[in-house]
Design a protein around this motif. Sequence first.
Motif: not given
Length: 808
Positions: A764-765, A770, A808
Motif C-alpha cells: 500500500n505504501r 492492491v 484499506d
Amino acid sequence: MPSALIGFCVGVVSVAWLPLSLKLLSIAALSLGFICFVPIAFKDRCNFTFLLCGVSLGMLYACGVGNYNLQHRLKDCGTGALITAFVRISGSPIVQGDRQSFDAVVISAIQPGSVKPLLLDKEIKGKTGCDSVLHLRKLRLSWYQGPQLHDQQYWHVEIKLKAPRGFQNAGGFDYEAWMFYSRFDASGIVKSGTPHLNGSEPFRSASPDLAVLARQFFLQRDLAQKGVMLALVTGDNKAIKPSLWGILRASGTIHLIVISGLHVGLIAALGFFVGQGFVRLFPPLMIRMRARLPGVLGGLVCSYLYCGLSGWNLPAQRAFTTLIIIAFFYFLNRRLHSGNCLLVVVALLLFIDPLSPLSSGFWLSFGAVAVLLYYFVPRSAFDGGAVKGDIPLNRKFLILASVRKVALGLVRMQWVLFVGMIPLMGIWLGHTSLVAPIGNMLAVPVISWLVVPSSMTSFLLSRVCESFAYQLQTFTSNVLEHLFAILDALNQLAEGINLGYSQAGAMHSTSVFAWVLTAFSATLLISPLNLKTRLLVASGLLIPFVGNVSKPEEGEFRLTVLDVGQGSAYIVETSEHRLLYDTAALTRTGFNLGDVVVIPNLLRSDINNLDVVVLSHADMDHVGGYDAISQKFDIGITYHGSPMTGIEGERCMAGQFWEWNGVRFEFVHPSSIRELSRNDQSCVLLVSNFKHSILLTGDISKKIELQIRQQLHPLSVLVVAHHGSRTSSSQEFIRRVQPAISIISAGYANQFRHPHEDVLARLNRYSQLVLVTGDVGTVTWASQYPDEVVSARSLPAPYWRAKELSRD
C-alpha cells in the motif's frame, strides 16, 4: 388470469437476477403497484394492468423472501468465528479420503466468547453485526478424520465458520448462487463433536428412511454402475464415478442421471395402471366412481412416494406439482390447455421457492418442456389417425406402424430439443453437445423404459425376494455398462471428426440482443414454415458460435488473474497467442480447480489452445490442474521450475525469451537450481512491451527478490509472490519495482492468513492499488488501458452476490 401469472413470474425472476439492491427493487415494485392502482380505481382492468400488477406482486414477494434469507446468512465479519452448535445431519455424508462433507440443520447455536473477525475491514465491522452467527439455519460442513456419520444423527459440534463466498470468475460453477438458493447460510469446518445420545446409541429419527435403505441396497455390492442406479432411485448422485460424468456431459445425456420429470411421470403412469387394475378387481366400485379416478389417485400416491424417496429435488417438485394441477382439474371435470398448465406450474413453483430462478436446472427443465409443447401440441404428433389406402389392417401391420410412429416421434423430439435449447444451453452452460440428439435417442428409451423401472423393482423386492432382486440389479448394471460404452464410442467418433462437444467461448460474449435473435431463429426453425424459410432463419443459430471475443491489439497484452482460492492461475494474451502461468490446485480430496475453474474460463475467453504453459514450481496449488488442462487443450510448450514427476517440458532458465506480436516474454529466474528450495526454483516471468510490464513471481522468497531486483524497473503490475506471505515481498524489492498495481492470488479466509498484514502495508505504501482475489474475484488488466482494472466483484451484481471487500 394468464396475464397476472405471467407478470408474477416475470417479477420473481427479475428480482433474482437484476443487478440492483433489495431496497431499489422494493421501491420499483411499490411504484409499479401504485401505477397499477390508478387504472383499477377507474375500472380499467385490461390485461396490461393485470400484467403490471402481477409483476409488482412478484417483485414484492421475491424481495421479502430474499431479505429473509439474507438476514440468516453469515456476514463476512463472522468468518473465522468458533461456535458450538447442536445440529441434525441432513442427507448422506460424502466421504472423500479422510474428509466427510455433509449438510447440517442448526437446532441451536452458542457463541463461546467474542467473535474474532478474520477479515479486518472497517466498513464491514461498522455496518454489520457478528451476531449473525446465532441465526444460522443450515450449514455445509466438512469434518476431517472424524467419526463415521449418518443421516438424521444429532451432534454437538464445534465449528469454525466461513461466510458463503465462492470463487468469482467469468466461467465455472457458481458456488455462491448454489449456496444461496439451497439455503446454506454458511460453510464450516468441524473441529470436534460429540453425539447426542439416546441410551447408548446416537439419536436418529424413529421413522424408517427409505433413502438410507436404498443406499445400503445398491452400494453393498461391487457393481460397476451401482452409483447410477442409486441416483435414479433416490437422486443421490454422489457415488457416480467422475469419469462417467465426462461421458454423460459430452453426449448431452447428463440430465437422465437424475430424478427428472420424465421419471416421475413414468412412476405416476405405473401408479395409474395399478390403480385402474385394483378397482377392476371389485366391479361394484366402478359403478360408484368415475372410471379413471382410481388411476389418478394411484398415480399421485406413487409419484408422491417416489418424490419423497428422492428428497424432493427441483425436477421432482415440478413434476409432482404438474400432476397435482392435472388431477385438480380432472376432479373439477375441466380441461386445462397445456400452455396454461405449464404457466400455472411455473407460477406455483416460483411461489413455493422464489429463489429457484438462480438454478440453471430451473431454466433448462422448463425450457425443454416449453419447446416440446410448442412443437408437438399443435401437431398432435402421436395421434393415431386412420390408415389410408387398401393396406389390410392386420395386427402385424398395426404393431409395425406404431413402432414406426414412436421412433419418428423420438427423432423429432430430439431434433426439436437440440434446436430449441441452443439459446438456453449457451446462456447457462456456454456449450452445446452436437451429438446430443443421437445420444438421447439411444439413452432415453433405455434409461426411462428399462433402467428406472428395473432399478425401482429390484429395490422394492429386496425385502421380499432378495435373490431375484440381486439378479435384477446385476442385469440393470450390465445394461448401463453397455449403454455407456456405446455413448463413449459415439463421443470419441464425434471428436475424431470435430463434431463433438462444442464449447464456443464466443457464446458468453454474445450480447443480449444477439441471444434474443438466436432464440427467435430457433423458434422459427421449429415452426410450421416452408423449408426455404426455415433454412434462411437457421443462420441465426450460428450467432453465438461466430461472436467475436475481444483480443488485444498488436503490441498490447492482457493479464487475467483467476480467482482459484489458495493457489494461482494467470492468463496472458496477445493478439494471436495465449500463455497460462500455473494451473491452480488439486486438493487432497481430489477436487481439481484446473477442471472446475481454469478450463471453463479459458473456454469462455475463446481460448482453445495454449501456446505456452509455465508451471512455476512443483507445489500442488500451482500445478494440480495441469493434467486436466493438458487433456483438454493442445499445448505448444511447457516450461517448469522445480523438477516435476510425469510432466514433460523444458526447465525455465534466466535469459530465455521470445516475442509475440510485439510483446516480449523473458524469464529472469532461476539462473541456477543448485542449493535452492522448491519455492525458490519458481519460474519468474517478465512480460513487457515498449510502455508497460508485468511480473509473475511464483513462490520466490526475499532472498531471490534481492538477487533479481537489479534486472527490474518499475512495473505496471506485480503479481505478488507466495500469495502475500511474509517470507516474500521485501521492502527493498517493492521499493525497487514500485508496482502501480499489486495483485495477490490468495483464497478468501484461507488457513494461512495470507496475505500478511506487513506485506499489505508495504504494498500500500508503493502501489496505487492492491487487490486480493479472494476479496475481489478475478482481476483483469490490459496494457492498452493501464489505468482500468476490472475485478469480478466490482461489476454490477444481484442483491445476493457478496460485495467486493476492501483492506484499506
